[in-house]
Design an enzyme around this catalytic site. Structure first.
Site, mmCIF file in Angstrom:
data_model
loop_
_atom_site.group_PDB
_atom_site.id
_atom_site.type_symbol
_atom_site.label_atom_id
_atom_site.label_comp_id
_atom_site.label_asym_id
_atom_site.label_seq_id
_atom_site.Cartn_x
_atom_site.Cartn_y
_atom_site.Cartn_z
ATOM 1 N N ASP A 450 -34.970 -14.067 -26.417
ATOM 2 C CA ASP A 450 -34.864 -15.026 -25.317
ATOM 3 C C ASP A 450 -35.384 -14.415 -24.017
ATOM 4 O O ASP A 450 -35.547 -13.194 -23.896
ATOM 5 C CB ASP A 450 -33.397 -15.452 -25.155
ATOM 6 N N ASP A 520 -33.754 -26.239 -24.933
ATOM 7 C CA ASP A 520 -32.300 -26.130 -24.988
ATOM 8 C C ASP A 520 -31.640 -27.504 -25.068
ATOM 9 O O ASP A 520 -30.428 -27.588 -25.277
ATOM 10 C CB ASP A 520 -31.778 -25.398 -23.745
#
Length: 706
Positions: A450, A520
């Site tokens: 990430d 997301d």
């Protein structure tokens, strides 16, 4: 097919199965673009090399058609190459200096400046079966003084004259990535770019241009995608004479660098293509290209469970064991622990950068949980964010000089963290070392990598020593080198690219990543829009999609479990809900969907995608996947809302054998189970989707010939 050179005419052609790309050398020594489109007799383009003039007030028309134009002379258009020589000269004149046929499908064209020992090599690679051309550039400083490079584009694409030009691209923001946009292009420049240090959620380095009338199945489309995961720029510039040029490469924003004596700069690859079958053909060519030439791939996309939404930072071994047990009941094949497993990581305020297992959360280390997960027949995966650091961390206290910073400036905190200068050799070595130790120590099969903030204060310490460098470029180069090294050392590990969602996805990153987290936002209806935009450029085989809670925290929308699963089954299926709270009925229903997905995932991963209906254009959305041998097809259909009672809808399929017979299991509202391909593609398949947020998956298989 391949590359042809006609010496007498000074004409080059890159011929693919369904296109010609033609350029040549005019009498001024300028490498000039001539044609790009349907196949032609290339030598008959020779008259287009004629020298042209208009007036002393307009752009040099010959430079305007250059395959790779420099900043200088009478060329006022966006330059491919802009340099400052050490004596203060800011003018560049590139002339043809020869060529080398590297292989059947690759050629290198040499250009050189009239006076200075600066050489440019243009690389062209034809990919015939998908009608694509890869372009790149190498710049050589053959002198004994440095050259300052202000801008160096990977390529310039010149489109044929059209009455109208329409640009299609994607835009967005966090949790709203890959939103399709189209607009006409008038004279002037339209710039797509990222200045944030990564590919970015606000735009993506992909474009498509048509005459304003192309649709999903028909029309001529020219398109391209840049393979770069840092600051990038694509400029579409329409001249006052009606020609459109599209340039792309590393962004010149804060990006100037010195090319020392004897040094070489190599650009990223900018891939372009032409199709006459609309945006659908464009996407299928890009997907096939990625499958054959870009993606590491070759592995089945395993059904994944990620514990983030269930636990957040409150990770501990016992709760993870409980979730693993539930995940195994569903048929999950890979269990992933997200943020919170390391250091003093109880919130996003501290611990980032301290990559040691938290002893309170995992008293016996990670192995206790890994053994449990493996005992359930699942692989184990882990989340990391190696490029960032909390100020409240041991790493930052030990190495405050490792972050991007300028003297006399306080670093900007985003998500309570700073950005490590990955271009620093010691930082690169640190990341490689801790990742190697982690993967050596534990049986880990999957890494979610990430990056949860943009780059700010992009100074390298000490500043004076790095004045000639571009920290933006070095960061990405070292990122690629780290991923390449990790893939070589640990070939059994699969990697997912993630940057606060879909902010680092491009043809550069996809050379190293097995899969991509595209947003997301996991609201299943929003995801239909995000996934549609994503698949215009990128293969659904890498697109990870999760089933999460209802009502969803993003929009407060409640959606049926079937709708959520069907939306997520259009890519790589993942589950991110708190399944510890699901009822037995929900668990049983979810297990059935997981089993269905395993039967059809090879079609999703390997097949051709046809966009049959878009939620952008009404209440119905539908996508179809056809296996390479046309033996199977999978259709997903979604209705957002029903109005005014029942009305029959039929959806016409694509890509089937019209003479074949396809069978399907009996489904609600469908009593017929055998269909000819011709019927499915012309009369269509009837759909009975009633009520709000109705959805269906239909799996058809070709029957043996009798």
């Amino acid at each position: 097919m391949g590359i042809h050179y006609w010496e007498q005419e000074n004409i080059f052609e890159l011929r693919t199965e369904r296109s010609s790309y033609v350029f040549g050398v005019n009498e001024q020594g300028i490498l000039q673009h001539l044609y790009w489109g349907e196949p032609v007799e290339a030598r008959e383009c020779a008259p287009l090399l004629a020298i042209r003039t208009h007036s002393s007030f307009d752009n040099d028309l010959n430079s305007d058609q250059a395959e790779y134009g420099g900043r200088g002379g009478g060329n006022y258009a966006e330059p491919c190459l802009h340099v400052h020589f050490s004596d203060g000269v800011r003018d560049l004149k590139l002339r043809y200096a020869g060529c080398e046929l590297v292989s059947e499908n690759r050629i290198s064209i040499r250009l050189s400046d009239d006076h200075y020992p600066l050489r440019v090599e243009l690389g062209y690679t034809a990919i015939p079966e998908v009608d694509l051309i890869e372009r790149d550039v190498r710049i050589f400083n053959g002198g004994d003084t440095p050259v300052r490079v202000i801008q160096a584009m990977a390529a310039s694409w010149t489109l044929p004259p059209l009455r109208d030009y329409r640009l299609t691209h994607v835009t967005g923001r966090w949790a709203g990535e890959y939103q399709l946009r189209s607009q006409p292009l008038s004279e002037g420049r339209r710039v797509l770019e990222s200045r944030r240090g990564f590919t970015g959620p606000h735009s993506n380095p992909w474009f498509a241009v048509d005459n304003g009338r192309a649709d999903e199945e028909t029309g001529k489309v020219w398109f391209g995608a840049l393979a770069w995961s840092g600051n990038w720029k694509i400029t579409a510039e329409k001249s006052n004479f009606g020609r459109l040029h599209v340039l792309g490469g590393i962004n010149d924003f804060d990006g100037a660098f010195e090319l020392g004596p004897g040094a070489v700069y190599s650009s990223p690859v900018f891939t372009g293509g032409y199709v006459s079958g609309g945006f659908g053909a464009m996407s299928r060519n890009l997907h096939l290209y990625q499958s054959r030439y870009i993606l590491p791939g070759g592995r089945v996309r395993k059904v994944l469970y990620n514990s983030w939404e269930a636990t957040g930072f409150a990770v501990n071994v016992q709760e993870q064991k409980k979730l693993a047990r539930q995940a195994a009941r569903l048929g999950v094949e890979r269990f992933v622990v997200d943020d919170g497993w390391f250091g003093a990581r109880n919130s996003d305020m501290a611990g980032l950068g301290d990559w040691t297992v938290n002893p309170e959360k995992f008293p016996l280390g990670l192995q206790e949980l890994i053994d449990e997960v493996k005992g359930f027949g699942m692989d184990f995966g882990l989340w990391v964010e190696p490029e960032s650091v909390n100020p409240d961390s041991d790493l930052y206290r030990q190495h405050p000089d490792w972050v991007y910073q300028f003297p006399n400036r306080e670093g900007t905190l985003l998500r309570n963290q700073l950005m490590l200068n990955l271009g620093h050799p010691e930082v690169k070595a640190f990341v490689l070392e801790f990742m190697t130790e982690l993967l050596d120590s534990y049986d880990i099969s999957f890494i979610k990598w990430d990056m949860n903030r943009t780059v700010t204060e992009p100074g390298a310490f000490p500043l004076a020593e790095h004045a000639g460098d571009s920290v933006w470029i070095r960061h990405v180069e070292h990122l690629y080198e780290i991923w390449a090294e990790l893939r070589q050392r640990f070939p059994q590990v699969e990697f997912e690219t993630c940057a606060g969602g879909g902010a680092r996805i491009d043809l550069g990153m996809l050379r190293y990543a097995d899969q991509a987290w595209i947003s997301d936002n996991t609201d299943a209806l929003d995801r239909l829009l995000i996934q549609e935009g994503f698949c215009y450029a990128y293969s659904p085989s890498v697109m990870m999609c999760w089933v999460t809670e209802s009502p969803h925290g993003m929009n407060g929308r409640s959606l049926p479990l079937a709708f959520r699963f069907h939306s997520a089954m259009m890519g790589g299926l993942g589950i991110g809900a708190d399944i510890g709270k699901w009822s037995d009925a929900e668990l049983s229903e979810a297990a059935r969907f997981v089993a269905q997905y395993k039967k059809i995932r090879h079609v999703i991963a390997e097949g051709s995608l046809y966009r049959l209906a878009s939620v952008r254009e009404g209440g119905l959305a539908a996508g179809q996947y056809v296996s390479p041998d046309r033996q199977e097809t999978v259709v997903f259909a979604f209705r957002q809302a029903q109005h005014f009672g029942y009305s029959e809808q039929r959806i016409t399929l694509r890509g089937l054998d019209p003479d074949a017979v396809y069978s399907m299991e009996a489904a609600e509202g469908l009593t017929q189970t055998l269909w000819h391909g011709s019927t499915l593609m012309n009369l269509g398949l009837p759909l009975s989707l009633s009520g709000d947020y109705a959805s269906r998956m239909i799996h058809l298989q070709r029957q043996p010939a009798r």
